[in-house]
Scaffold this motif. Structure first.
Motif, PDB file in Angstrom:
ATOM      1  N   GLN A 128       2.143   6.578  -6.828  1.00 27.45           N
ATOM      2  CA  GLN A 128       1.143   7.407  -7.503  1.00 27.45           C
ATOM      3  C   GLN A 128       1.232   8.864  -7.067  1.00 27.45           C
ATOM      4  O   GLN A 128       0.797   9.762  -7.795  1.00 27.45           O
ATOM      5  CB  GLN A 128      -0.264   6.832  -7.320  1.00 27.45           C
ATOM      6  CG  GLN A 128      -0.865   6.991  -5.953  1.00 27.45           C
ATOM      7  CD  GLN A 128      -2.005   6.009  -5.704  1.00 27.45           C
ATOM      8  OE1 GLN A 128      -2.163   5.010  -6.399  1.00 27.45           O
ATOM      9  NE2 GLN A 128      -2.805   6.270  -4.700  1.00 27.45           N
ATOM     10  N   ARG A 184       2.619   1.708  -3.364  1.00 28.96           N
ATOM     11  CA  ARG A 184       1.651   2.163  -4.384  1.00 28.96           C
ATOM     12  C   ARG A 184       1.330   3.646  -4.205  1.00 28.96           C
ATOM     13  O   ARG A 184       1.358   4.418  -5.169  1.00 28.96           O
ATOM     14  CB  ARG A 184       0.358   1.338  -4.287  1.00 28.96           C
ATOM     15  CG  ARG A 184      -0.741   1.828  -5.207  1.00 28.96           C
ATOM     16  CD  ARG A 184      -1.987   0.967  -5.114  1.00 28.96           C
ATOM     17  NE  ARG A 184      -2.514   0.853  -3.769  1.00 28.96           N
ATOM     18  CZ  ARG A 184      -3.209   1.808  -3.145  1.00 28.96           C
ATOM     19  NH1 ARG A 184      -3.459   2.952  -3.761  1.00 28.96           N
ATOM     20  NH2 ARG A 184      -3.649   1.639  -1.913  1.00 28.96           N
ATOM     21  N   ILE A 185       1.056   4.040  -2.969  1.00 25.52           N
ATOM     22  CA  ILE A 185       0.700   5.443  -2.726  1.00 25.52           C
ATOM     23  C   ILE A 185       1.896   6.348  -3.022  1.00 25.52           C
ATOM     24  O   ILE A 185       1.755   7.411  -3.630  1.00 25.52           O
ATOM     25  CB  ILE A 185       0.168   5.616  -1.289  1.00 25.52           C
ATOM     26  CG1 ILE A 185      -1.208   4.959  -1.196  1.00 25.52           C
ATOM     27  CG2 ILE A 185       0.100   7.091  -0.903  1.00 25.52           C
ATOM     28  CD1 ILE A 185      -1.801   4.919   0.194  1.00 25.52           C
ATOM     29  N   GLY A 186       3.087   5.899  -2.643  1.00 26.69           N
ATOM     30  CA  GLY A 186       4.287   6.678  -2.955  1.00 26.69           C
ATOM     31  C   GLY A 186       4.482   6.809  -4.452  1.00 26.69           C
ATOM     32  O   GLY A 186       4.792   7.892  -4.967  1.00 26.69           O
ATOM     33  N   ARG A 233       0.838  -1.202   0.000  1.00 24.39           N
ATOM     34  CA  ARG A 233       0.000   0.000   0.000  1.00 24.39           C
ATOM     35  C   ARG A 233       0.875   1.255   0.000  1.00 24.39           C
ATOM     36  O   ARG A 233       0.653   2.182  -0.786  1.00 24.39           O
ATOM     37  CB  ARG A 233      -0.917  -0.016   1.225  1.00 24.39           C
ATOM     38  CG  ARG A 233      -1.815   1.187   1.328  1.00 24.39           C
ATOM     39  CD  ARG A 233      -2.792   1.073   2.513  1.00 24.39           C
ATOM     40  NE  ARG A 233      -3.553   2.296   2.614  1.00 24.39           N
ATOM     41  CZ  ARG A 233      -3.149   3.389   3.265  1.00 24.39           C
ATOM     42  NH1 ARG A 233      -1.976   3.388   3.884  1.00 24.39           N
ATOM     43  NH2 ARG A 233      -3.895   4.475   3.296  1.00 24.39           N
TER      44      ARG A 233
END
Lengths: 445, 169
Positions: A346, A342-344, A339
């Motif tokens: 995007q 992925r957040i980093g 998670r």
């Protein structure tokens, strides 16, 4: 340079590049034939079509392509064009379907491309339609560690030969673990830039401390990310390497540091370090000790249009490119880590990404400089590090002495010339594979 | 006046004020409109068959355009002050038009509010874009004023036609 060749656009001794290749429509049309009609193109990932009858809509150059997994689990890349009049038979981005029906006259194809049903086969066509010859046009498909490639060229070499020793480096990210990777995405947007500028930028680490300084600075302040300056880059143990058109950056150091993950906090980076340590025995088994502990793939492009891993620069005319951003994650990594990565990813990449949004106006204006009278007559200068790259005792490919170099970019445009001047695949040179692929990892994963 | 109408009259100025803060580039004040535990989320939007409309928006946990907490939002705002956030320096000229407000109280006292927006962005010489979409907000009263505790932004686009998405919605 051989003046008999149609394209002589870069002077390797000076790094001067003719700007017309970024704006000329006729050259662009030739690229679609000579490059996108020939090369192995990244089109998808196995995790995007995990189950029988799944499909994912993609592109090979400008051609719309349906990537399918048929009922037997086999992959197909099918031109999304009804053989009757040319309408698309798929209009959705992805899904699950055994058949695709053209919405114009109802011709219906199985997901392996076979034309199965034509309304009025007897009544209107007198049973004279040669349905067997009218299936959806199918490209050759091969995979590397879950990444799906396709080519229209019947005379193309194997994907393994095409990737060649570039795979020795690519394995350190994409072929690292038994569980493989999963793809998420894409996020799609149109950039007003030539596709080649976006690809050559993958080896342009020189731009990073200038183009991305604002994002790096606030991420140092808020997330504890390492500083990013020209001096930090000049001191970093990275190199460039080039094989068969694939332009890679790798970190060459025996400190067994984990790959840097962009956009995450130092707390997450510590978690990633623990994950790196925990998985190291598996990585050593798969890749051998040298690659597991010393070599780390960094920014890279896969010829012609694969960008930083599994992301795509899809040409849409000389002055426009549709960018597809995916994130690839180790499938079996802890969920909290996946998670955060992925957040980093995007937050930094994609249309809204803090890093990526600052690239676009640079690329656009580089492209635009190829259109106005005075500017287009002045070449780009890619002279950095001319004469400071060559074969290396320990590493396959053409290796630059220093990290900050335009060697890969010069070689990218020379590879572009090789494709553009070739009459067939037989004229396109491939480096013989010399690397020792230690460990158990293979093309299949 | 019903409770519903009173809420509408209370919230509309909140959204108008937010729009002015954005268009006047008062981003530090704008970011203060969000709670410390905010989720600022923009999913991707796919072409799917009408009968599979439940798949049109990607879920939380899939690759998103934004999935950010307060710290990331503050980082984005701080970035603009460095003078080297090139996507926004020189800055965009924006106009946020917010309308179609519907709002209702939830059982826990928070409010669910949705609005539609048209945002015009002009940048550099001739670049311009029109962003259309909706926001679905969860609002919470903090120290007597409303704050956004969760914002889901849904753009009316599949392939974004814009060079980048460097303005706030």
């Amino acid at each position: 340079m051989d003046t008999a060749l149609k394209y002589a656009v870069i002077d390797p001794a000076t790094g001067k590049i003719d700007r017309r290749i970024f704006s000329d429509q006729a050259i662009y049309d030739d690229e679609m034939e000579k490059i996108f009609g020939r090369a192995w193109l990244m089109i998808g990932h196995e995790s995007l079509v995990p189950s029988p009858d799944d499909y994912f809509h993609t592109y090979m150059g400008e051609d719309p392509v349906i990537l399918t997994r048929d009922g037997q689990g086999r992959l197909h890349a099918l031109l999304n064009m009804c053989r009757h009049r040319g309408n698309r038979v798929v209009r959705c981005d992805d899904g699950n379907a055994k058949r695709f029906m053209c919405s114009y006259h109802g011709w219906t194809y199985r997901n392996d491309g076979t034309l199965e049903h034509v309304p009025g086969k007897t009544e209107a066509y007198y049973d004279e339609l040669d349905m067997a010859s009218l299936g959806l046009i199918e490209a050759r498909v091969e995979t590397y560690a879950g990444i799906i490639f396709a080519t229209w060229a019947k005379d193309a070499p194997s994907l393994e030969a095409y990737l060649g020793d570039a795979r020795w480096y690519l394995d350190t990210v994409f072929n690292r673990l038994d569980g493989g990777m999963q793809a998420m995405g894409p996020l799609k947007w149109l950039e007003p830039a030539n596709w080649k500028t976006m690809v050559d930028n993958c080896s342009d680490n020189y731009h990073v401390p200038t183009s991305h300084i604002s994002s790096a600075a606030v991420q140092s302040r808020f997330l504890g990310r390492p500083r990013l300056s020209h001096e930090d880059q000049f001191a970093s143990p990275n190199k460039h390497v080039f094989v068969n058109g694939h332009a890679l950056t790798f970190r060459d150091a025996d400190d067994n540091a984990p790959r840097y993950v962009h956009g995450v906090s130092d707390k997450i980076m510590q978690m990633f370090k623990e994950y790196h340590e925990a998985t190291m025995p598996e990585v050593e088994r798969r890749l051998g000790t040298l690659r597991a502990r010393r070599v780390q793939l960094g920014n890279h492009s896969i010829f012609p249009n694969g960008i930083l891993g599994f992301r795509l620069a899809l040409p849409r005319g000389p002055l426009r490119t549709e960018f597809w951003h995916f994130v690839l994650l180790d499938r079996d990594a802890p969920e909290e880590l996946k998670r955060a990565i992925r957040i980093g990813s995007q937050a930094n990449n994609g249309a809204a990404g803090m890093f990526e949004q600052d690239d676009v106006d640079n690329w656009r204006q580089v492209t635009d400089a190829s259109t106005s009278r005075m500017a287009r007559g002045l070449p780009q200068d890619l002279s950095m590090g001319v004469g400071h790259a060559g074969l290396h005792a320990d590493y396959p490919g053409v290796v630059s002495e220093r990290y900050i170099s335009e060697n890969n970019q010069r070689l990218f445009y020379m590879r572009w010339e090789q494709f553009m001047n070739a009459g067939s695949w037989g004229d396109i040179p491939l480096e013989p594979m010399k690397a020792r692929f230690e460990g158990s990892a293979t093309m299949r994963g | 006046m019903t409770e519903q109408q009173a809420l509408w009259l209370e919230l509309m100025p909140f959204y108008i004020r937010e729009a002015w803060l954005l268009d006047e580039r008062r981003f530090k004040e704008w970011v203060d409109l969000f709670t410390d535990d905010v989720l600022y989320f923009m999913p991707r939007r796919k072409n799917v068959p009408r009968r599979e409309a439940h798949r049109e928006l990607t879920e939380l946990g899939d690759l998103a355009i934004f999935e950010e907490d307060k710290r990331y939002l503050e980082m984005r705002v701080a970035r603009l002050d460095t003078g080297m956030a090139w996507a926004e320096d020189p800055p965009s000229r924006t106009r946020h038009m917010i309308g179609n407000l519907e709002a209702a109280f939830l059982e826990n006292g928070e409010v669910e509010a949705r609005t539609a927006f048209l945002v015009y962005r002009s940048h550099l010489e001739t670049d311009h874009q029109l962003l259309s979409g909706c926001r679905e907000d969860t609002l919470r009263k903090v120290d007597g004023g409303w704050k956004v505790a969760k914002r889901t932004i849904v753009l009316d686009a599949n392939v974004l036609l814009d060079k980048n998405l460097s303005v706030f919605l």
